[in-house]
Design a protein around this motif. Structure first.
Motif, PDB file in Angstrom:
ATOM      1  N   CYS A 155       0.819  -1.203   0.000  1.00 52.70           N
ATOM      2  CA  CYS A 155       0.000   0.000   0.000  1.00 52.70           C
ATOM      3  C   CYS A 155       0.859   1.262   0.000  1.00 52.70           C
ATOM      4  O   CYS A 155       2.057   1.226   0.327  1.00 52.70           O
ATOM      5  N   LEU A 156       0.238   2.381  -0.333  1.00 48.51           N
ATOM      6  CA  LEU A 156       0.957   3.646  -0.435  1.00 48.51           C
ATOM      7  C   LEU A 156       1.585   4.050   0.895  1.00 48.51           C
ATOM      8  O   LEU A 156       2.725   4.524   0.948  1.00 48.51           O
ATOM      9  N   GLY A 157       0.862   3.873   1.990  1.00 48.14           N
ATOM     10  CA  GLY A 157       1.395   4.256   3.288  1.00 48.14           C
ATOM     11  C   GLY A 157       2.689   3.533   3.619  1.00 48.14           C
ATOM     12  O   GLY A 157       3.662   4.141   4.083  1.00 48.14           O
ATOM     13  N   ASP A 158       2.716   2.218   3.371  1.00 51.00           N
ATOM     14  CA  ASP A 158       3.926   1.454   3.665  1.00 51.00           C
ATOM     15  C   ASP A 158       5.073   1.851   2.747  1.00 51.00           C
ATOM     16  O   ASP A 158       6.240   1.861   3.156  1.00 51.00           O
ATOM     17  N   ARG A 159       4.766   2.178   1.507  1.00 51.94           N
ATOM     18  CA  ARG A 159       5.817   2.603   0.572  1.00 51.94           C
ATOM     19  C   ARG A 159       6.418   3.937   1.026  1.00 51.94           C
ATOM     20  O   ARG A 159       7.628   4.142   0.927  1.00 51.94           O
ATOM     21  N   ILE A 160       5.584   4.824   1.506  1.00 51.20           N
ATOM     22  CA  ILE A 160       6.084   6.106   2.007  1.00 51.20           C
ATOM     23  C   ILE A 160       6.956   5.890   3.241  1.00 51.20           C
ATOM     24  O   ILE A 160       8.003   6.518   3.408  1.00 51.20           O
ATOM     25  N   ARG A 161       6.541   4.986   4.117  1.00 52.65           N
ATOM     26  CA  ARG A 161       7.351   4.675   5.301  1.00 52.65           C
ATOM     27  C   ARG A 161       8.717   4.110   4.896  1.00 52.65           C
ATOM     28  O   ARG A 161       9.738   4.411   5.516  1.00 52.65           O
ATOM     29  N   ASP A 162       8.747   3.310   3.833  1.00 53.53           N
ATOM     30  CA  ASP A 162       9.985   2.658   3.403  1.00 53.53           C
ATOM     31  C   ASP A 162      11.045   3.635   2.911  1.00 53.53           C
ATOM     32  O   ASP A 162      12.242   3.397   3.075  1.00 53.53           O
ATOM     33  N   ILE A 163      10.615   4.709   2.271  1.00 50.28           N
ATOM     34  CA  ILE A 163      11.547   5.564   1.526  1.00 50.28           C
ATOM     35  C   ILE A 163      12.210   6.567   2.468  1.00 50.28           C
ATOM     36  O   ILE A 163      11.577   7.503   2.969  1.00 50.28           O
ATOM     37  N   ASP A 164      13.485   6.386   2.691  1.00 48.09           N
ATOM     38  CA  ASP A 164      14.219   7.232   3.641  1.00 48.09           C
ATOM     39  C   ASP A 164      14.431   8.650   3.120  1.00 48.09           C
ATOM     40  O   ASP A 164      14.638   9.576   3.915  1.00 48.09           O
TER      41      ASP A 164
ATOM     42  N   LYS B  54       6.273  13.048   7.894  1.00 48.88           N
ATOM     43  CA  LYS B  54       5.517  12.015   7.174  1.00 48.88           C
ATOM     44  C   LYS B  54       4.896  10.993   8.110  1.00 48.88           C
ATOM     45  O   LYS B  54       3.805  10.476   7.833  1.00 48.88           O
ATOM     46  N   HIS B  55       5.552  10.693   9.227  1.00 43.51           N
ATOM     47  CA  HIS B  55       4.986   9.698  10.137  1.00 43.51           C
ATOM     48  C   HIS B  55       3.726  10.234  10.821  1.00 43.51           C
ATOM     49  O   HIS B  55       2.808   9.467  11.126  1.00 43.51           O
ATOM     50  N   ASP B  56       3.671  11.533  11.047  1.00 41.00           N
ATOM     51  CA  ASP B  56       2.460  12.125  11.615  1.00 41.00           C
ATOM     52  C   ASP B  56       1.317  12.061  10.607  1.00 41.00           C
ATOM     53  O   ASP B  56       0.155  11.860  10.980  1.00 41.00           O
ATOM     54  N   ALA B  57       1.636  12.244   9.331  1.00 40.99           N
ATOM     55  CA  ALA B  57       0.607  12.288   8.289  1.00 40.99           C
ATOM     56  C   ALA B  57       0.105  10.901   7.894  1.00 40.99           C
ATOM     57  O   ALA B  57      -1.091  10.711   7.649  1.00 40.99           O
ATOM     58  N   PHE B  58       1.004   9.907   7.869  1.00 41.34           N
ATOM     59  CA  PHE B  58       0.650   8.614   7.274  1.00 41.34           C
ATOM     60  C   PHE B  58       0.672   7.454   8.259  1.00 41.34           C
ATOM     61  O   PHE B  58       0.411   6.320   7.857  1.00 41.34           O
ATOM     62  N   LYS B  59       0.964   7.712   9.528  1.00 39.75           N
ATOM     63  CA  LYS B  59       1.122   6.618  10.479  1.00 39.75           C
ATOM     64  C   LYS B  59      -0.086   5.695  10.526  1.00 39.75           C
ATOM     65  O   LYS B  59       0.051   4.470  10.625  1.00 39.75           O
ATOM     66  N   LYS B  60      -1.266   6.253  10.431  1.00 36.03           N
ATOM     67  CA  LYS B  60      -2.467   5.412  10.546  1.00 36.03           C
ATOM     68  C   LYS B  60      -2.655   4.489   9.346  1.00 36.03           C
ATOM     69  O   LYS B  60      -3.477   3.568   9.388  1.00 36.03           O
ATOM     70  N   TYR B  61      -1.891   4.732   8.282  1.00 32.58           N
ATOM     71  CA  TYR B  61      -1.994   3.889   7.086  1.00 32.58           C
ATOM     72  C   TYR B  61      -0.906   2.821   7.029  1.00 32.58           C
ATOM     73  O   TYR B  61      -0.880   2.021   6.099  1.00 32.58           O
ATOM     74  N   TYR B  62      -0.015   2.803   8.017  1.00 30.09           N
ATOM     75  CA  TYR B  62       1.042   1.795   8.025  1.00 30.09           C
ATOM     76  C   TYR B  62       0.469   0.439   8.419  1.00 30.09           C
ATOM     77  O   TYR B  62      -0.361   0.347   9.325  1.00 30.09           O
ATOM     78  N   SER B  63       0.949  -0.592   7.776  1.00 31.37           N
ATOM     79  CA  SER B  63       0.528  -1.941   8.130  1.00 31.37           C
ATOM     80  C   SER B  63       1.249  -2.378   9.395  1.00 31.37           C
ATOM     81  O   SER B  63       2.387  -1.964   9.658  1.00 31.37           O
ATOM     82  N   GLY B  64       0.593  -3.232  10.163  1.00 27.57           N
ATOM     83  CA  GLY B  64       1.215  -3.743  11.380  1.00 27.57           C
ATOM     84  C   GLY B  64       2.286  -4.763  11.068  1.00 27.57           C
ATOM     85  O   GLY B  64       2.414  -5.253   9.944  1.00 27.57           O
ATOM     86  N   ARG B  65       3.068  -5.080  12.072  1.00 32.34           N
ATOM     87  CA  ARG B  65       4.136  -6.070  11.926  1.00 32.34           C
ATOM     88  C   ARG B  65       3.532  -7.442  11.662  1.00 32.34           C
ATOM     89  O   ARG B  65       2.585  -7.857  12.326  1.00 32.34           O
TER      90      ARG B  65
ATOM     91  N   GLN C 149      10.040  -4.237   0.595  1.00 36.87           N
ATOM     92  CA  GLN C 149      10.279  -2.848   0.933  1.00 36.87           C
ATOM     93  C   GLN C 149      10.583  -2.055  -0.328  1.00 36.87           C
ATOM     94  O   GLN C 149      11.135  -2.586  -1.290  1.00 36.87           O
ATOM     95  N   THR C 150      10.204  -0.780  -0.300  1.00 32.75           N
ATOM     96  CA  THR C 150      10.432   0.106  -1.431  1.00 32.75           C
ATOM     97  C   THR C 150      11.709   0.901  -1.212  1.00 32.75           C
ATOM     98  O   THR C 150      11.871   1.545  -0.177  1.00 32.75           O
ATOM     99  N   LYS C 151      12.616   0.854  -2.189  1.00 35.64           N
ATOM    100  CA  LYS C 151      13.865   1.603  -2.118  1.00 35.64           C
ATOM    101  C   LYS C 151      13.987   2.476  -3.367  1.00 35.64           C
ATOM    102  O   LYS C 151      13.602   2.066  -4.457  1.00 35.64           O
TER     103      LYS C 151
END
Length: 321
Positions: A195-204, A215-226, A240-242
């Protein structure tokens, strides 16, 4: 009394054109018209409001196209990317809407707009509704608003070169100068995989959603759980997206290895025997060497190796007879 417009198609590939025909007829036909008579051109102000209503209805959102979105859509359909004045009273034709391909592209304006709308409907609705996607904006405008921003500031925009793609534009600094980077667009298939949220989390490389929201404040609720360990006992893996490209293989002394392996941890290739493709052709001495090499690579049950040995599979090719 006449019915609402109906278009008969014989193949799914005609659906996009049929929808465009119905939209044009419903939005712009005169109430007391002669049947099947529709104007061949309308004011852009009417056209863009129709697109706005369609987008909201199809995506099922209350978040409308803003003034920047509407201006870029006008620049797109009229092929006037540098025009900054009001488009409201310009006339747009049916051909510009759904017949003529866009400059330098292989698709029409409606095909491109419909692709962005469909992607948003299926994969991006919550992000769009929360105002996290800038959406329809050109590269020139992106450059203007990001060039003064801190490094790592980014925004999400629909690709203007692909149908149904969303890309991340961000600013980085090289030798003190801002450089705007555009990541390869994510399409429907990409977002089904991750999903888009996880891809955004991946990209440093990206840190702040424009103008300055972490970005973590904006998209945290869209991150998938472990991911939890499965009942089979296997350790779960995650894609992971690089950003950027990495070599897929390393070449060490003429031997090829996956790039993820460190040359420092590779076994001494000269100490391992070369085994023929047909193991039955090996003489006794070669077989003894082979068995000895395999034994050296085995891990005792009561030890946890700090650097697990790597077995060079390309050196041993077995044939099934």
């Amino acid at each position: 009394m006449i019915s609402q417009p109906v278009v008969i198609i014989v193949h799914g590939s005609q659906d996009n054109n049929a929808v465009a025909t119905i939209i044009w007829d419903c939005a712009f036909a005169e109430p007391d018209r002669v049947p099947f008579v529709v104007p061949d051109r309308v004011l852009w102000q009417m056209m863009v409001e129709t697109l706005n209503v369609k987008f909201r209805s199809e995506v099922q959102t209350n978040h409308e196209l803003d003034a920047y979105n509407k201006h870029f859509l006008a620049q797109k359909i009229f092929d006037m990317p540098g025009y900054s004045d009001d488009f409201s009273h310009m006339m747009v034709t049916w051909c510009q809407f759904n017949k003529e391909v866009l400059m330098g592209r292989s698709f029409t304006f409606w095909q491109w707009f419909d692709g962005a709308m469909d992607l948003t409907k299926k994969h991006l609705r919550p992000y769009w509704s929360d105002g996290l996607i800038f959406g329809f904006i050109g590269k020139q405008h992106v450059h203007l608003i990001l060039k003064e921003s801190p490094s790592g500031t980014f925004l999400l925009r629909f690709s203007d070169s692909e149908i149904g793609g969303i890309t991340i534009a961000y600013v980085a600094y090289e030798n003190g100068m801002p450089v705007i980077q555009n990541i390869q667009p994510f399409n429907k298939k990409d977002l089904e995989i991750r999903c888009l949220g996880d891809r955004i989390r991946d990209i440093d490389e990206i840190l702040y959603l424009y103008p300055n929201l972490p970005k973590h404040d904006a998209f945290k609720k869209y991150y998938s759980g472990r991911q939890q360990q499965t009942i089979s006992g296997y350790i779960p893996v995650t894609l992971q997206t690089k950003v950027g490209s990495e070599p897929s293989v390393l070449n060490v002394d003429g031997n090829t290895f996956p790039a993820s392996l460190s040359p420092d941890n590779l076994p001494d290739l000269n100490s391992l025997p070369i085994v023929p493709s047909d193991i039955s052709d090996m003489d006794n001495d070669s077989m003894d060497q082979f068995q000895e090499a395999l034994g050296a690579l085995q891990i005792p049950d009561n030890e946890e190796p700090s650097n697990p040995p790597v077995f060079p599979l390309h050196k041993y090719i077995f044939s099934v007879l």
